[in-house]
Scaffold this motif. Sequence first.
Motif, PDB file in Angstrom:
ATOM      1  N   UNK A   1      -8.811   0.940   7.207  1.00 15.10           N
ATOM      2  CA  UNK A   1      -8.333   1.080   5.826  1.00 15.10           C
ATOM      3  C   UNK A   1      -7.280   2.182   5.728  1.00 15.10           C
ATOM      4  N   UNK A   2      -7.487   3.241   6.497  1.00 10.06           N
ATOM      5  CA  UNK A   2      -6.502   4.334   6.522  1.00 10.06           C
ATOM      6  C   UNK A   2      -5.223   3.898   7.220  1.00 10.06           C
ATOM      7  N   UNK A   3      -5.344   3.087   8.276  1.00  6.68           N
ATOM      8  CA  UNK A   3      -4.157   2.539   8.937  1.00  6.68           C
ATOM      9  C   UNK A   3      -3.374   1.667   7.962  1.00  6.68           C
ATOM     10  N   UNK A   4      -4.077   0.817   7.218  1.00  6.32           N
ATOM     11  CA  UNK A   4      -3.426  -0.070   6.251  1.00  6.32           C
ATOM     12  C   UNK A   4      -2.657   0.716   5.192  1.00  6.32           C
ATOM     13  N   UNK A   5      -3.126   1.920   4.912  1.00  8.47           N
ATOM     14  CA  UNK A   5      -2.435   2.771   3.942  1.00  8.47           C
ATOM     15  C   UNK A   5      -1.253   3.507   4.558  1.00  8.47           C
ATOM     16  N   UNK A   6      -0.984   3.266   5.850  1.00  2.00           N
ATOM     17  CA  UNK A   6       0.154   3.882   6.507  1.00  2.00           C
ATOM     18  C   UNK A   6      -0.074   5.309   6.954  1.00  2.00           C
TER      19      UNK A   6
END
Length: 308
Positions: A235-240
């Motif tokens: 989820x943190x990766x998806x947020x960049x």
Amino acid sequence: MLDLERLRALHSVATYGSVSAAADVLHVTTSAVSQQLAKLERETGQKLLERNGRGVRLTDAAELLVAHAERILSLVEQAQADLEAHRGSVVGRLTVAAFPTAIRGLMPAGLRALRTDHPDLRVLLREEDPMRSMPLVLRGDYDMAVVQDWNNEPLPLPEGLHKGVICDDVADVALPSGHDLAGRDTIDLKELAGDPWISSSPDSICCDWLMRTLRAIDSEPRIDHMAYEFATQLSLVAAGLGNVILPRLGRCDVPPGVAIVPLSAPLSRRVYAVWREEAARRPAIRAVVTALRSAVPAGAQALAGVPG
């Protein structure tokens, strides 16, 4: 004749440091442990515990008896394993510790198969990091642990433990979909030097490994965010917010905004079970390892054979 359960109570007090801690481990009351120790003192004619502030300490006689108790309890465990092996039945109770992604990726299918194939075996599952679970197996808190190490950093096996390999688990890189390298077929880890990373908690085996792996390619780790579960990390990766090294066994539903790219020089972790030497002949040990190997999902390579 010394009573085995009283020796076990004394050994637990010596191992865990207090009567109350021993009671928790033995699943009895503090009063029951105290009564066992009082009876053992009468049997031996020796004082075994002395007051030490608010707690207790073992006397010299108790220390001597504990050394014998450890050998006796080990022999009892070995005898039980030999009897189970002679009977050839998968029975009894087995406590298993496992790291989080093994619990999610292996245990549900493995435990379901065991319940069907071996209904007289009761498996109790607990979540533990490998750095903590192996010493607890050696100490006798757990019968088995499912642990991991990486192909570039093997985990030492403590003396007194045996192991059986379950699978090799390849790792990829999870990148924000807007990353310059997100569309590549493969990535060299060196190409990500200087990028922000997301990892698990600082005292975990995975975080330690990531920091050493990045430093080995002359990249000082920049770990901006820490979260234990891979689903949260993604989820943190998806947020960049950074990249993640993602083992395939730990891969859950990949959210939008995340690109999964293989490494050109693959990294993989080896997943294996460990147990005490005294328990090596238990059919239950072999049954659990076999069930976990059969439960390995697509993407992680199961290894043939069963523990000897």
